[in-house]
Design a protein around this motif. Sequence first.
Motif, PDB file in Angstrom:
ATOM      1  N   ARG A 183       0.832  -1.110   0.078  1.00  0.00           N
ATOM      2  CA  ARG A 183      -0.203  -0.003   0.095  1.00  0.00           C
ATOM      3  C   ARG A 183       0.934   1.239  -0.014  1.00  0.00           C
ATOM      4  O   ARG A 183       1.441   1.399   1.074  1.00  0.00           O
ATOM      5  N   PRO A 184       0.758   2.017  -1.296  1.00  0.00           N
ATOM      6  CA  PRO A 184       1.750   3.144  -1.169  1.00  0.00           C
ATOM      7  C   PRO A 184       1.184   4.231  -0.160  1.00  0.00           C
ATOM      8  O   PRO A 184      -0.006   4.239   0.132  1.00  0.00           O
ATOM      9  N   HIS A 185       2.085   5.137  -0.026  1.00  0.00           N
ATOM     10  CA  HIS A 185       1.802   6.198   1.005  1.00  0.00           C
ATOM     11  C   HIS A 185       0.918   7.355  -0.130  1.00  0.00           C
ATOM     12  O   HIS A 185       0.211   8.133   0.616  1.00  0.00           O
ATOM     13  N   GLU A 186       1.094   7.490  -1.186  1.00  0.00           N
ATOM     14  CA  GLU A 186       0.405   8.216  -2.152  1.00  0.00           C
ATOM     15  C   GLU A 186      -0.177   7.381  -3.137  1.00  0.00           C
ATOM     16  O   GLU A 186       0.447   6.386  -3.607  1.00  0.00           O
ATOM     17  N   THR A 187      -1.010   8.184  -3.796  1.00  0.00           N
ATOM     18  CA  THR A 187      -1.831   7.397  -5.099  1.00  0.00           C
ATOM     19  C   THR A 187      -0.624   7.112  -6.142  1.00  0.00           C
ATOM     20  O   THR A 187       0.025   7.914  -6.353  1.00  0.00           O
ATOM     21  N   PHE A 188      -0.715   5.811  -6.600  1.00  0.00           N
ATOM     22  CA  PHE A 188       0.118   5.231  -7.502  1.00  0.00           C
ATOM     23  C   PHE A 188      -0.522   5.210  -8.875  1.00  0.00           C
ATOM     24  O   PHE A 188      -1.120   4.171  -9.090  1.00  0.00           O
ATOM     25  N   PRO A 248      -5.065  -1.663  -9.018  1.00  0.00           N
ATOM     26  CA  PRO A 248      -4.970  -1.289  -7.588  1.00  0.00           C
ATOM     27  C   PRO A 248      -6.351  -1.749  -7.043  1.00  0.00           C
ATOM     28  O   PRO A 248      -7.278  -1.725  -7.760  1.00  0.00           O
ATOM     29  N   GLY A 249      -6.217  -2.411  -5.837  1.00  0.00           N
ATOM     30  CA  GLY A 249      -7.512  -2.506  -5.102  1.00  0.00           C
ATOM     31  C   GLY A 249      -8.178  -1.233  -4.813  1.00  0.00           C
ATOM     32  O   GLY A 249      -7.626  -0.119  -4.997  1.00  0.00           O
ATOM     33  N   ARG A 250      -9.235  -1.361  -4.341  1.00  0.00           N
ATOM     34  CA  ARG A 250      -9.964  -0.134  -3.752  1.00  0.00           C
ATOM     35  C   ARG A 250      -9.281   0.544  -2.726  1.00  0.00           C
ATOM     36  O   ARG A 250      -9.456   1.912  -2.850  1.00  0.00           O
ATOM     37  N   ASP A 251      -8.592   0.070  -2.116  1.00  0.00           N
ATOM     38  CA  ASP A 251      -8.078   0.696  -0.898  1.00  0.00           C
ATOM     39  C   ASP A 251      -6.550   1.292  -1.571  1.00  0.00           C
ATOM     40  O   ASP A 251      -5.506   1.569  -0.750  1.00  0.00           O
ATOM     41  N   ARG A 286      10.020   0.140  -0.972  1.00  0.00           N
ATOM     42  CA  ARG A 286      10.212   1.485  -1.643  1.00  0.00           C
ATOM     43  C   ARG A 286       9.884   1.210  -3.249  1.00  0.00           C
ATOM     44  O   ARG A 286      10.172   0.397  -3.866  1.00  0.00           O
ATOM     45  N   LEU A 287       9.050   2.184  -3.731  1.00  0.00           N
ATOM     46  CA  LEU A 287       8.565   2.161  -4.954  1.00  0.00           C
ATOM     47  C   LEU A 287       9.135   3.151  -5.814  1.00  0.00           C
ATOM     48  O   LEU A 287       9.128   4.368  -5.346  1.00  0.00           O
ATOM     49  N   GLY A 288       9.662   2.840  -7.050  1.00  0.00           N
ATOM     50  CA  GLY A 288       9.865   3.949  -7.918  1.00  0.00           C
ATOM     51  C   GLY A 288       8.766   4.573  -8.926  1.00  0.00           C
ATOM     52  O   GLY A 288       7.603   3.976  -8.512  1.00  0.00           O
TER      53      GLY A 288
END
Length: 112
Positions: free
Chosen positions: A17-22, A50-53, A83-85
């Motif tokens: 679950r990213p901290h920001e919308t991805f 992405p899931g609803r969340d 971490r996601l790029g």
Amino acid sequence: MTAHRLCGPDLAGLRVRPHETFRYRAGQYTALESARLPHTWRPYYLAGWPGRDGELEFHVRCTGPGGVSEALVRHTAVGDRIRLGPPRETWHSARSRRANSGWWPGTRAGPR
């Protein structure tokens, strides 16, 4: 990481679950970094939407010892940070999208 599911001895399904919308499009990939191997990034394709969340899913196969894939498959658990790029697209997906829009040089839009 919100889920870690082993699907075989060297394959795992990971949900994060990213901290920001991805925001991303089909065919794009992103680089992942495991906290167990700082400053080492490897590209992975996103598995589905992405899931609803806002959770993202990745299917990771361990390709050998000592790398990011081994850290993600064998040594990462729920609650660990990954971490996601930014989302990236392959040359092929970019070319296909542009060719279908008529933007790519040497193509034309509309009926032939």
